[in-house]
Design an enzyme around this catalytic site. Structure first.
Site, PDB file in Angstrom:
ATOM      1  N   SER A  32       0.838  -1.198   0.000  1.00  0.00           N
ATOM      2  CA  SER A  32       0.000   0.000   0.000  1.00  0.00           C
ATOM      3  C   SER A  32       0.872   1.248   0.000  1.00  0.00           C
ATOM      4  CB  SER A  32      -0.917   0.011   1.225  1.00  0.00           C
ATOM      5  OG  SER A  32      -0.151   0.150   2.409  1.00  0.00           O
ATOM      6  N   LYS A  33       0.210   2.412  -0.005  1.00  0.00           N
ATOM      7  CA  LYS A  33       0.911   3.701  -0.058  1.00  0.00           C
ATOM      8  C   LYS A  33       1.900   3.856   1.087  1.00  0.00           C
ATOM      9  CE  LYS A  33      -1.042   5.957  -3.552  1.00  0.00           C
ATOM     10  NZ  LYS A  33      -0.228   6.445  -4.676  1.00  0.00           N
ATOM     11  N   ARG A  34       1.602   3.247   2.238  1.00  0.00           N
ATOM     12  CA  ARG A  34       2.503   3.441   3.382  1.00  0.00           C
ATOM     13  C   ARG A  34       3.870   2.794   3.151  1.00  0.00           C
ATOM     14  NH1 ARG A  34       2.410  -1.002   7.111  1.00  0.00           N
ATOM     15  NH2 ARG A  34       0.906  -2.585   6.485  1.00  0.00           N
TER      16      ARG A  34
END
Length: 480
Positions: free
Chosen positions: A251-253
Site C-alpha cells: 500500500s501507499k505506506r
C-alpha cells in the site's frame, strides 16, 4: 497462435502489480511470436475515468510495453473498451436465458440482506437461496414488463468440482457446493465482470489468461460460464501476489506503488522492468541484472514462482543506480531535462557538453534522476547557500589565508585538468605546512557551498578555470 491480454480497470494509476502482469503477458507473447492485446475493463462506470485509461497506456508505453491490438491502435476484435461492447454481452445473456442456463432473479436487496443475516447467525458462508431459480422465462418477462426489477443469475452446478488447470499452480479444485448462482447481469442492465471477461476472452481469441493470483477465485465462476456457453476456455496462469516487506498487502505506506510515482521519483524504465522481472520469476544463475530482450528469450510461465513476491525498494534503487551509471550519456541528458526543469533549471540553455560532463561526474554517486538534480544544482547556479557546518569547520582564518595564497597559482594552471589541479593543491599544502584535506575541503565549500560533492579536482575541471576562480574570489570577499 498465442494471444494474451492485459485488461486493467481505469480506476487509478498503473500499480506495479498491474505493470508486472502486463510485462509477463508481453514476454510470453513475444517469446512465442504471439499477440499482446490491451483491453480496458471500464464496466465500473462510477469509478472508471478516461484520464486513468490514458495514464495506464502512457505508463505502459513509457516502460516499453507496446500492444499489438488495443484502444488506440485498433485490431479486428475491437472495440477494446468494455463499455463499448454492451450489446455483444446482452446477446450472450439472452442466449443463456433462452436455453434455461440462466434466470431472472427478483429478490430485493432487503430479502438478500435477510438471507445474509441468517447465514451470519448460523456462522456459515452466505449463498443465495436459489429462490427464483425455477421461475419460467415467460413469467419473468411478464414481471419485468410490469415494472419489476431483476438481475440475471447463472445456474451454477450444485454437485461435483470445478477444476482450474493452472500452468503455474497445477490443478486447483473448487467444490461446486461452495459456489453460488452468481449474478451475470445487474438490475441496472450492466453485465458483471466475470461475465464480460469470459465473452471478451472468447471473442478476442485469447489463448492464455495470465493474471494476478487474486483472480484465481474468479476462475471457477468463469469456467462455469464457459461450460454454459459450450465454448473452450483459455489456459490460465495466476502469477504470485506482490507483498510488502512485512508480508502485508502492498500500500501507499510502503512508498511509491504506481509506475507514474516511480517516474516522478527519478527511476529509470529499464530498472523498473528489470526489477519487475524478478518479482516471481528468475533468469537463473543467481543474476540480478537482465535486459528485456534477454528476458523475452528466457521467459517461461512454468518457472514463475507460486510463492508471494516481496517488494524491496532498496533492491529496486540499487538496480536503478546500476542502470544510471550504464545509460548512454546523450540519453541521460534528454531524460534529465524534465527533472531539472521541475527545479527551475533549463539545462538546454547551457552548453550541452558541459551538462554531459556534469552528469558523468554526478551519476557515479547517486541512485535516481531526482538525486542527480539535488547533487548538481550548484553547477548551474553560483548563488548557492553555504552549509553552516562547513563554514564553521573549514572557513578558518588559516584555511582562508592559504587559499588566498593558492589563488594566483591556480590562475596559472595549464591545462586546467584534474591531474594538474591536484598536483598544485597537494604541493602547496606541503609548502604551507598544512594538511591537503584542509585546502580540499575549503575549496569544495567555496565552489559548491557543500561539504559533500563528487571528487573535488574533477569537479573543478568540469566547472572550468574562470568559474572556479570567480567562486573562490566571491567566497573570500564574504568570509576572509
Amino acid at each position: 497462435m498465442v494471444r494474451v491480454r492485459f485488461a486493467p480497470s481505469p480506476t487509478g494509476q498503473l500499480h506495479i502489480g498491474g505493470a508486472r502482469t502486463a510485462l509477463f503477458n508481453y514476454l510470453y507473447a513475444k517469446k512465442h511470436n504471439g499477440k499482446f492485446i490491451l483491453r480496458i475493463e471500464d464496466t465500473d462506470l462510477e469509478r472508471s475515468r478516461e484520464e486513468w485509461a490514458k495514464g495506464i497506456m502512457r505508463s505502459l508505453r513509457w516502460l516499453g510495453i507496446e500492444w499489438d491490438e488495443g484502444p488506440d491502435v485498433g485490431g479486428e476484435f475491437g472495440p477494446y473498451f468494455q463499455s463499448q461492447r454492451k450489446e455483444i454481452y446482452l446477446e450472450y445473456i439472452k442466449k443463456l436465458l433462452e436455453e434455461g442456463k440462466a434466470y431472472y432473479c427478483f429478490c430485493t436487496q432487503e430479502e438478500i440482506e435477510r438471507e445474509r443475516e441468517i447465514a451470519r447467525q448460523q456462522k456459515i458462508p452466505y449463498k443465495y437461496s436459489k429462490k427464483c431459480r425455477n421461475i419460467s422465462l415467460e413469467e419473468a418477462k411478464k414481471r419485468i414488463e410490469n415494472g419489476e426489477k431483476a438481475v440475471v443469475r447463472i445456474k451454477a452446478p450444485v454437485e461435483g468440482t470445478t477444476v482450474v488447470h493452472d500452468i503455474i499452480r497445477g490443478d486447483v479444485e473448487f467444490s461446486n457446493d461452495q459456489l453460488d448462482d452468481f449474478i451475470i447481469l445487474k438490475s441496472d442492465g450492466n453485465p458483471t465482470y466475470n461475465f464480460v471477461c469470459v465473452i471478451d476472452d472468447y471473442l478476442m481469441k485469447i489463448s492464455h489468461v495470465i493474471r494476478a493470483e487474486e483472480h484465481l477465485s474468479n476462475t471457477p465462476k468463469q469456467l462455469i460460464i464457459y461450460e454454459a456457453l459450450n465454448i473452450q476456455p483459455p489456459q490460465f496462469a495466476h502469477v504470485p501476489m506482490i507483498l510488502a516487506p512485512d508480508r502485508s498487502k502492498l500500500s501507499k505506506r510502503h512508498g511509491a506503488t504506481s509506475v507514474e510515482e516511480f517516474f516522478e521519483n527519478g527511476y529509470l524504465k529499464e530498472a523498473i522492468v528489470n526489477y519487475l522481472l524478478l518479482l516471481g520469476w528468475s533468469p537463473g544463475e543467481d543474476r540480478t541484472i537482465i535486459s528485456l530482450d534477454e528476458a523475452i528469450q528466457k521467459f517461461e510461465l512454468e518457472k514463475v514462482s507460486k510463492n508471494a513476491a516481496i517488494y524491496d525498494i532498496n533492491k529496486l534503487t540499487w538496480i536503478n543506480g546500476y542502470y544510471l551509471k550504464e545509460i548512454d550519456i546523450d540519453d541521460l541528458y534528454e531524460r534529465m531535462k524534465y527533472f531539472y526543469s521541475k527545479n527551475g533549471i533549463d539545462i538546454s540553455s547551457f552548453d550541452k557538453e558541459y551538462v554531459k560532463s556534469v552528469l558523468k561526474l554526478v551519476r557515479e554517486k547517486v541512485k535516481t534522476l531526482v538525486e542527480v538534480v539535488s547533487a548538481s544544482t550548484y553547477f548551474f547556479d553560483s548563488n548557492y547557500e553555504y552549509e553552516q557546518k562547513g563554514v564553521e569547520k573549514y572557513f578558518t582564518a588559516d584555511n582562508l589565508k592559504c587559499l588566498q595564497l593558492l589563488l594566483n597559482d591556480l590562475k596559472n594552471v595549464q591545462p586546467f585538468s584534474s591531474e594538474e589541479i591536484e598536483k598544485l593543491v597537494r604541493s602547496k599544502a606541503e609548502e604551507f605546512n598544512t594538511k591537503a584535506a584542509n585546502l580540499i575541503h575549503t575549496i569544495r565549500m567555496c565552489i559548491s557551498g557543500r561539504t559533500v560533492t563528487p571528487g573535488l579536482f574533477e569537479m573543478m575541471e568540469v566547472l572550468g578555470k574562470d568559474e572556479v576562480i570567480n567562486r573562490i574570489e566571491k567566497t573570500l570577499k564574504i568570509f576572509a
